[in-house]
Design a protein around this motif. Sequence first.
Motif, short mmCIF file in Angstrom:
data_model
loop_
_atom_site.label_atom_id
_atom_site.label_comp_id
_atom_site.label_asym_id
_atom_site.label_seq_id
_atom_site.Cartn_x
_atom_site.Cartn_y
_atom_site.Cartn_z
N PHE A 37 10.04 8.90 9.50
CA PHE A 37 10.73 8.75 8.23
C PHE A 37 10.99 10.10 7.59
N GLY A 38 12.15 10.23 6.98
CA GLY A 38 12.49 11.42 6.22
C GLY A 38 12.17 11.20 4.75
N ALA A 39 12.68 12.08 3.92
CA ALA A 39 12.43 11.97 2.49
C ALA A 39 12.99 10.65 1.96
N GLY A 40 12.21 10.05 1.03
CA GLY A 40 12.65 8.81 0.43
C GLY A 40 12.62 7.63 1.39
N PRO B 137 4.45 2.35 11.04
CA PRO B 137 3.44 1.30 11.01
C PRO B 137 2.85 0.97 12.37
N ASN B 138 3.63 1.14 13.42
CA ASN B 138 3.15 0.75 14.75
C ASN B 138 2.15 1.74 15.33
N THR B 139 2.42 3.04 15.18
CA THR B 139 1.43 4.01 15.64
C THR B 139 0.17 3.94 14.79
N LEU B 140 0.33 3.68 13.49
CA LEU B 140 -0.84 3.57 12.63
C LEU B 140 -1.68 2.35 13.02
N ALA B 141 -1.04 1.27 13.43
CA ALA B 141 -1.79 0.08 13.85
C ALA B 141 -2.64 0.40 15.07
N ILE C 282 -3.41 5.03 5.61
CA ILE C 282 -2.41 4.52 4.69
C ILE C 282 -1.02 4.72 5.30
N GLN C 283 -0.25 3.63 5.38
CA GLN C 283 1.12 3.72 5.85
C GLN C 283 2.02 4.01 4.65
N THR C 284 2.67 5.18 4.67
CA THR C 284 3.43 5.61 3.51
C THR C 284 4.39 6.73 3.87
N GLU C 285 5.38 6.92 3.04
CA GLU C 285 6.20 8.13 3.12
C GLU C 285 5.42 9.22 2.40
N PHE C 286 5.27 10.37 3.05
CA PHE C 286 4.30 11.37 2.60
C PHE C 286 4.54 11.85 1.18
#
Length: 259
Positions: A65-68, A138-142, A159-163
Amino acid sequence: MLHIIKSYLKFLWNSKNEHGVHSPFVFSLITKCFYDKKKYPEYVVLKKYRDSLLSNKKTIEVTDFGAGSKVFKSNTRAINQIAMNAGISAKRAELLFRITHYFQPENILEIGTSLGLATAALSLGNPKAKIITLEGCPNTLAVAQNQFQDFSLHNVNPIQTEFSTFLTNQQPTTDKRQLIYFDGNHSQKATLDYFEMLLPTINNESVWIFDDIHWSKDMEDAWEIIKNHSKVTVTIDTFQWGIVFFRQEQPKEHFVIRA
């Protein structure tokens, strides 16, 4: 690739070992941590963690994911290939463990979990630490979450989030010692944005580690800006990492160390 080769040759020319270091703080870090030859039992756990991923041929959809939260890349990859190509190396994982073990930070933030290879090193380095690790996909985090459970890494909060969203809204505390491992977006703008967002959290014991500082000309430029920042005192370039300290009692110095 040519850029990295040129940068590495320049690094080798300028780098030193402990014999060229006159700072007691840095000399102690190098001799007691970087060059510590002890075979820690945690290394066995790190190897088992890595091997379990390298033997996993299941494919998952990987999204960056990029910004936003704007998706800019999505593809299907095998878990073992991600671990082999995108994860921290075995040698670097052991060094990250030793750094964490040496400083014993009680609050740790990791920007970029991926499959959790570096997270495991942070967790094992100080099992009493409170670790927040951020991941956009989300998949790599899982996969990482399953690994944390399998290897009883109970001090990790994934935590799955945009940084940038997380860093803007929920900056970590500065209680006692703090370590931040930046491995989420290897671009100049993102690196400097995260640096500026997190500056209000620093204290005298803060240790920040930036991954891939020589990955590109832009990352090298970002590293130079970070080195020269007025709040930064000591920095260490190990080629793969740029390590930053904010210790007010230290004179401003930059070291290039073979680690």
